[in-house]
Design an enzyme around this catalytic site. Structure first.
Site, short mmCIF file in Angstrom:
data_model
loop_
_atom_site.label_atom_id
_atom_site.label_comp_id
_atom_site.label_asym_id
_atom_site.label_seq_id
_atom_site.Cartn_x
_atom_site.Cartn_y
_atom_site.Cartn_z
N LYS A 78 50.71 35.52 41.95
CA LYS A 78 50.66 35.81 43.38
C LYS A 78 51.48 34.81 44.18
O LYS A 78 52.23 35.19 45.07
CB LYS A 78 49.21 35.79 43.89
CG LYS A 78 48.20 36.36 42.93
CD LYS A 78 48.16 37.86 42.91
CE LYS A 78 47.20 38.33 41.83
NZ LYS A 78 46.86 39.72 41.90
N ASP B 30 38.44 29.92 38.33
CA ASP B 30 39.58 30.83 38.31
C ASP B 30 40.37 30.60 39.60
O ASP B 30 39.84 30.80 40.70
CB ASP B 30 39.07 32.28 38.24
CG ASP B 30 40.21 33.28 38.08
OD1 ASP B 30 41.38 32.86 38.09
OD2 ASP B 30 39.92 34.49 37.97
N TRP C 142 35.77 39.75 40.31
CA TRP C 142 36.97 40.53 39.98
C TRP C 142 36.65 41.51 38.85
O TRP C 142 35.97 41.14 37.88
CB TRP C 142 38.11 39.58 39.57
CG TRP C 142 39.37 40.28 39.17
CD1 TRP C 142 39.98 41.31 39.82
CD2 TRP C 142 40.16 40.00 38.01
NE1 TRP C 142 41.12 41.69 39.13
CE2 TRP C 142 41.25 40.90 38.02
CE3 TRP C 142 40.07 39.08 36.96
CZ2 TRP C 142 42.23 40.91 37.04
CZ3 TRP C 142 41.05 39.08 35.98
CH2 TRP C 142 42.11 39.98 36.02
#
Ligand code: LMR
Length: 398
Positions: free
Chosen positions: A247, A212, A130
């Protein structure tokens, strides 16, 4: 003082969002940032979130400070959602959690915690990872190295390369940053047997796992997406997990996340949590409350909880459907390249493997915007833009 500041590159995702906004063309498609859009192209507020907000509006009777670690109810729920109620580490009292300013806040306080314990520690990130992982780790003063992950030839996983690196190159005590599911940016995940293999290496060699988990529930399911993480947590003495509700609750702007700590013993957990609290206090003092209240209310209310899970299932299924449709539409357009990656990759993102020239061509000629590394947000495809996107991608792939 300001005259000394050198011009610097903007985050590639944020830069592309600004370019999209500035594009005057009517026909343009935003496949950049990772937000879920419905078939009408809206980023919806989930039904259960609206319900929880209504409860909060009615019951909240103060705006006083909550505290450095944030919402206690949320902190009790976060590890249970990640690890499952029956996880042995929970039963052993080896788990602690704090609420953070989104998943990024969790990453930052975790990196600060690592840096304060082991100055200059090395953190290994996947290649690629990311766009914000490296800046966050660097800002905390960590040394960054990469382990192989994505294999361009088949747009799949270079598992042999990853395993060899963990076995031979990563030193005991080094931090290994893993993605729990829906790998960002590639959409390429480890299979259960591969999680078992890396767990073995991490445990045998004394590497420090840092996971993560920003997309739980958007890949195969709330439980399935964290099966690898749970296996790892059951076999290592220590671990950090950064997680996000942005999300799976669609509450991006509320900045709601958590940092979960797994310590070797309950006694060892106490100083870690104290250090973490000190890190947060020095960073931003306390996290915001609204998003945490929403999530805690949804978890506490059976009806809201069931409705959230149902809507999350709809979200997940629509994303999978968009993958299937994109692949079918590219095949209809006689693209000869192997397209299995479109449906094999998991979660919000697909890594097209487009070169910078291909990314530029679809942007300039078709108004299709993606992250500059070729990552697309599959969750932004919908019935009104998918044909146009397929046209642009077919032109790039031919
Ligand atoms: C993304 O990767 O698109 C999201 O996590 C949003 C962000 O902050 O980059």
């Amino acid at each position: 003082m300001f005259a000394e500041i050198e011009p610097r590159a903007v985050d590639p995702i944020m830069a592309m969002m600004a370019a999209f906004r500035a594009d005057p063309r009517e026909l343009k498609v935003d496949l950049i940032v990772g937000v879920y859009k419905d078939d009408a192209g809206r980023v919806p507020v989930m039904r259960a979130v609206k319900g929880a907000e209504a409860v909060t509006l009615k019951t909240e009777d103060t705006k006083t400070y909550v505290g450095i670690a944030g919402d206690a109810e949320l902190n009790e729920r976060t590890p249970r959602m990640l690890l499952g109620d029956g996880h042995p580490a929970l039963a052993a009292g080896r788990i602690g959690a704090v609420q953070t300013v989104g998943g990024s806040g969790a990453l930052r306080v975790a990196c600060d915690l690592i840096a304060s314990t082991k100055p200059g520690a090395t953190i290994w990130v996947s290649s690629p990872t990311w766009a914000n992982h490296v800046p966050v780790a660097r800002a905390a003063g960590l040394t960054i190295r990469e382990y192989p992950y994505f294999r361009a030839s088949d747009r799949g996983l270079d598992f042999d390369g990853m395993l060899a690196c963990l076995t031979n190159d990563v030193a005991p005590g080094d931090v290994v940053l893993l993605h729990a599911c829906c790998h960002n940016p590639t959409g390429v995940d480890l299979k259960p047997a591969q999680w078992e293999e890396i767990t073995q290496v991490i445990a045998d060699r004394g590497l420090f796992p840092f996971v993560d988990c920003a997309y739980q529930g958007l890949g195969h399911g709330l439980e399935e997406d964290v099966a690898g993480l749970r296996h790892l947590a059951a076999h290592v003495p220590e671990m950090l997990i950064a997680s996000s509700y942005s999300k799976n609750f669609g509450i991006y702007r509320e900045r709601t996340g958590g940092l979960t700590v797994l310590a070797e013993t309950p006694d060892q957990l106490k100083p870690v949590m104290a250090q973490l609290n000190a890190t947060i206090r020095a960073n931003y003092s306390m996290p915001p409350n609204h998003g945490a209240r929403i999530v805690a209310e949804v978890f506490a209310d059976d009806a809201l909880h069931a409705d959230w899970e149902a809507e999350l299932t709809e979200v997940r299924e629509r994303i999978a459907q968009m993958r299937r449709e994109l692949r079918a539409k590219l095949e209809e357009r006689q693209v000869t390249a192997d397209l299995s990656f479109v449906t094999d990759q998991v979660g919000m993102f697909s890594y097209t493997g487009f070169t910078p020239e291909q990314v530029q061509m679809v942007r300039e000629e078709y108004g299709i915007y993606m992250a500059s590394d070729g990552r697309i947000n599959v969750a932004a495809l919908c019935s009104t833009n998918i044909d146009h996107v397929a046209d642009g991608f077919a032109a790039a792939l031919r």
